[in-house]
Design an enzyme around this catalytic site. Structure first.
Site, PDB file in Angstrom:
ATOM      1  N   LYS A  30       0.817  -1.219   0.000  1.00  0.00           N
ATOM      2  CA  LYS A  30       0.000   0.000   0.000  1.00  0.00           C
ATOM      3  C   LYS A  30       0.847   1.264   0.000  1.00  0.00           C
ATOM      4  O   LYS A  30       0.445   2.270  -0.560  1.00  0.00           O
ATOM      5  CB  LYS A  30      -1.027  -0.007   1.128  1.00  0.00           C
ATOM      6  CG  LYS A  30      -0.468   0.213   2.509  1.00  0.00           C
ATOM      7  CD  LYS A  30      -1.556   0.123   3.566  1.00  0.00           C
ATOM      8  CE  LYS A  30      -0.951  -0.089   4.943  1.00  0.00           C
ATOM      9  NZ  LYS A  30      -0.003   0.941   5.378  1.00  0.00           N
TER      10      LYS A  30
ATOM     11  N   ARG B  67      -6.944   3.404  11.438  1.00  0.00           N
ATOM     12  CA  ARG B  67      -6.493   2.030  11.583  1.00  0.00           C
ATOM     13  C   ARG B  67      -7.399   1.242  12.505  1.00  0.00           C
ATOM     14  O   ARG B  67      -7.185   0.056  12.716  1.00  0.00           O
ATOM     15  CB  ARG B  67      -5.092   2.069  12.183  1.00  0.00           C
ATOM     16  CG  ARG B  67      -4.075   1.126  11.575  1.00  0.00           C
ATOM     17  CD  ARG B  67      -2.757   1.433  12.258  1.00  0.00           C
ATOM     18  NE  ARG B  67      -1.674   0.589  11.904  1.00  0.00           N
ATOM     19  CZ  ARG B  67      -0.828   0.796  10.904  1.00  0.00           C
ATOM     20  NH1 ARG B  67      -0.993   1.814  10.093  1.00  0.00           N
ATOM     21  NH2 ARG B  67       0.171  -0.026  10.712  1.00  0.00           N
TER      22      ARG B  67
ATOM     23  N   ARG C 107      11.567  -7.358   3.063  1.00  0.00           N
ATOM     24  CA  ARG C 107      11.724  -5.945   3.407  1.00  0.00           C
ATOM     25  C   ARG C 107      12.600  -5.789   4.651  1.00  0.00           C
ATOM     26  O   ARG C 107      13.396  -4.855   4.749  1.00  0.00           O
ATOM     27  CB  ARG C 107      10.348  -5.311   3.654  1.00  0.00           C
ATOM     28  CG  ARG C 107      10.426  -3.829   3.939  1.00  0.00           C
ATOM     29  CD  ARG C 107       9.066  -3.182   4.014  1.00  0.00           C
ATOM     30  NE  ARG C 107       8.474  -3.308   5.322  1.00  0.00           N
ATOM     31  CZ  ARG C 107       7.235  -2.926   5.619  1.00  0.00           C
ATOM     32  NH1 ARG C 107       6.463  -2.424   4.679  1.00  0.00           N
ATOM     33  NH2 ARG C 107       6.762  -3.054   6.833  1.00  0.00           N
TER      34      ARG C 107
ATOM     35  N   ARG D 161      14.050  -1.943   8.876  1.00  0.00           N
ATOM     36  CA  ARG D 161      13.140  -1.209   9.775  1.00  0.00           C
ATOM     37  C   ARG D 161      13.141  -1.887  11.147  1.00  0.00           C
ATOM     38  O   ARG D 161      13.032  -3.106  11.228  1.00  0.00           O
ATOM     39  CB  ARG D 161      11.726  -1.225   9.185  1.00  0.00           C
ATOM     40  CG  ARG D 161      11.356   0.082   8.537  1.00  0.00           C
ATOM     41  CD  ARG D 161      10.024  -0.015   7.843  1.00  0.00           C
ATOM     42  NE  ARG D 161       8.908  -0.284   8.742  1.00  0.00           N
ATOM     43  CZ  ARG D 161       7.643  -0.149   8.376  1.00  0.00           C
ATOM     44  NH1 ARG D 161       7.341   0.256   7.153  1.00  0.00           N
ATOM     45  NH2 ARG D 161       6.683  -0.426   9.219  1.00  0.00           N
TER      46      ARG D 161
ATOM     47  N   ARG E 171       1.630  -6.995  14.234  1.00  0.00           N
ATOM     48  CA  ARG E 171       0.966  -5.980  13.413  1.00  0.00           C
ATOM     49  C   ARG E 171      -0.090  -6.612  12.511  1.00  0.00           C
ATOM     50  O   ARG E 171      -1.157  -6.044  12.290  1.00  0.00           O
ATOM     51  CB  ARG E 171       1.997  -5.193  12.595  1.00  0.00           C
ATOM     52  CG  ARG E 171       2.582  -4.116  13.447  1.00  0.00           C
ATOM     53  CD  ARG E 171       3.812  -3.394  12.974  1.00  0.00           C
ATOM     54  NE  ARG E 171       4.143  -3.315  11.595  1.00  0.00           N
ATOM     55  CZ  ARG E 171       5.289  -3.785  11.081  1.00  0.00           C
ATOM     56  NH1 ARG E 171       6.168  -4.402  11.832  1.00  0.00           N
ATOM     57  NH2 ARG E 171       5.550  -3.633   9.807  1.00  0.00           N
TER      58      ARG E 171
HETATM   59  P1  ADP Z   1       2.919  -1.225   8.719  1.00  0.00           P
HETATM   60  O1  ADP Z   1       1.746  -1.001   7.815  1.00  0.00           O
HETATM   61  O2  ADP Z   1       3.987  -2.071   8.094  1.00  0.00           O
HETATM   62  O3  ADP Z   1       2.539  -1.700  10.088  1.00  0.00           O
HETATM   63  P2  ADP Z   1       3.168   1.646   9.093  1.00  0.00           P
HETATM   64  O4  ADP Z   1       4.286   2.398   8.509  1.00  0.00           O
HETATM   65  O5  ADP Z   1       1.804   1.889   8.554  1.00  0.00           O
HETATM   66  O6  ADP Z   1       3.634   0.146   8.938  1.00  0.00           O
HETATM   67  O7  ADP Z   1       3.109   1.874  10.671  1.00  0.00           O
HETATM   68  C1  ADP Z   1       4.221   1.638  11.499  1.00  0.00           C
HETATM   69  C2  ADP Z   1       3.808   1.777  12.968  1.00  0.00           C
HETATM   70  O8  ADP Z   1       3.361   3.105  13.245  1.00  0.00           O
HETATM   71  C3  ADP Z   1       2.621   0.891  13.403  1.00  0.00           C
HETATM   72  O9  ADP Z   1       3.009  -0.415  13.748  1.00  0.00           O
HETATM   73  C4  ADP Z   1       2.104   1.682  14.620  1.00  0.00           C
HETATM   74  O10 ADP Z   1       2.917   1.469  15.753  1.00  0.00           O
HETATM   75  C5  ADP Z   1       2.291   3.114  14.188  1.00  0.00           C
HETATM   76  N1  ADP Z   1       1.075   3.622  13.510  1.00  0.00           N
HETATM   77  C6  ADP Z   1       0.956   3.937  12.192  1.00  0.00           C
HETATM   78  N2  ADP Z   1      -0.275   4.371  11.912  1.00  0.00           N
HETATM   79  C7  ADP Z   1      -0.967   4.330  13.085  1.00  0.00           C
HETATM   80  C8  ADP Z   1      -2.296   4.640  13.456  1.00  0.00           C
HETATM   81  N3  ADP Z   1      -3.196   5.091  12.566  1.00  0.00           N
HETATM   82  N4  ADP Z   1      -2.671   4.481  14.742  1.00  0.00           N
HETATM   83  C9  ADP Z   1      -1.794   4.056  15.657  1.00  0.00           C
HETATM   84  N5  ADP Z   1      -0.523   3.718  15.380  1.00  0.00           N
HETATM   85  C10 ADP Z   1      -0.102   3.852  14.107  1.00  0.00           C
END
Ligand code: ADP
Length: 202
Positions: free
Chosen positions: A21, A96, A135, A141, A152
């Site tokens: 995404k 989310r 990745r 990361r 996650r």
């Molecule tokens: P991924 O989709 O691989 O989990 P993201 O880059 O979307 O990675 O998010 C990385 C981290 O950032 C998440 O695991 C969470 O800890 C935090 N995060 C991102 N977006 C949100 C959100 N909308 N609400 C709460 N935490 C978030």
């Protein structure tokens, strides 16, 4: 079924970790001339710069847990209030969970705006896990450990997938097969958005 289209495009892309995404979101946003608002990117940038926010969220994101809703929503509201998001945006990683959906609703209703489409990138869990393992090697990361990834994905299935039901009742979800060639997947998304009358910038 979308409201009259005014030239602004407000999109959300949703998919499990490893669905691609991030990559597709950037492509779509570029084609529509709108900024990507990625909560993951915002948190990572703050962690890297060692800001107060970064220090607050580092442990949480490393564990693969969600940052508190109120904090995340406040950050997104600030970002969406910036001038470059006045004529549309593509959200990646937010909302989310259903609490965040209602925070976003409140904000958008206050601006007499709404989402035009929600792109769901559909990828089987096994495929996601394989891509994330790659990745982890490529990007290093700190939240791409096996435990954090599994956590996650569990949160995705438990808390994020249900937001699609909410948006489905509004008739704005396009489910896109996220397996295949990157360009082909981008074309699938453009076709779905085009069918809603959402046209790319010239
Ligand atoms: P991924 O989709 O691989 O989990 P993201 O880059 O979307 O990675 O998010 C990385 C981290 O950032 C998440 O695991 C969470 O800890 C935090 N995060 C991102 N977006 C949100 C959100 N909308 N609400 C709460 N935490 C978030």
């Amino acid at each position: 079924m979308t409201a009259q289209h005014t030239g602004s495009t407000r999109l959300l892309i949703v998919g499990p970790q490893g669905s691609g995404k991030g990559t597709q979101g950037v492509r779509v946003a570029e084609a529509f001339g709108i900024p990507v608002v990625s909560t993951g990117d915002i948190f990572r940038a703050n962690i890297k710069e060692g800001t107060e926010l970064g220090q607050q969220v580092k442990e949480i994101t490393d564990a693969g847990d969600l940052v508190p809703d109120e904090l995340t929503s406040a950050i997104v509201r600030d970002r969406l209030a910036q001038p470059d998001a006045a004529h549309g945006f593509l959200l990646d990683g937010y909302p989310r969970n259903v609490a965040q959906v209602s925070h976003l609703d409140d904000f958008l209703i206050g601006r007499e705006e709404s989402l035009d489409a929600v792109i769901e990138l559909s990828v089987p869990r096994e495929e996601s896990l394989q891509r994330l393992a790659l990745r982890a090697k490529d990007q290093g990361r700190t939240d791409d450990t096996e435990a954090a990834i599994a956590h996650r994905l569990d949160i995705y299935e438990r808390e994020t997938a249900p937001i699609l039901a909410v948006y489905r009742t509004r008739g704005i979800v396009d489910t896109i097969d996220g397996v295949g060639d990157l360009d082909e997947i981008t074309e699938r998304i453009f076709a779905a958005l085009g069918a809603r009358g959402l046209q790319r910038a010239a």
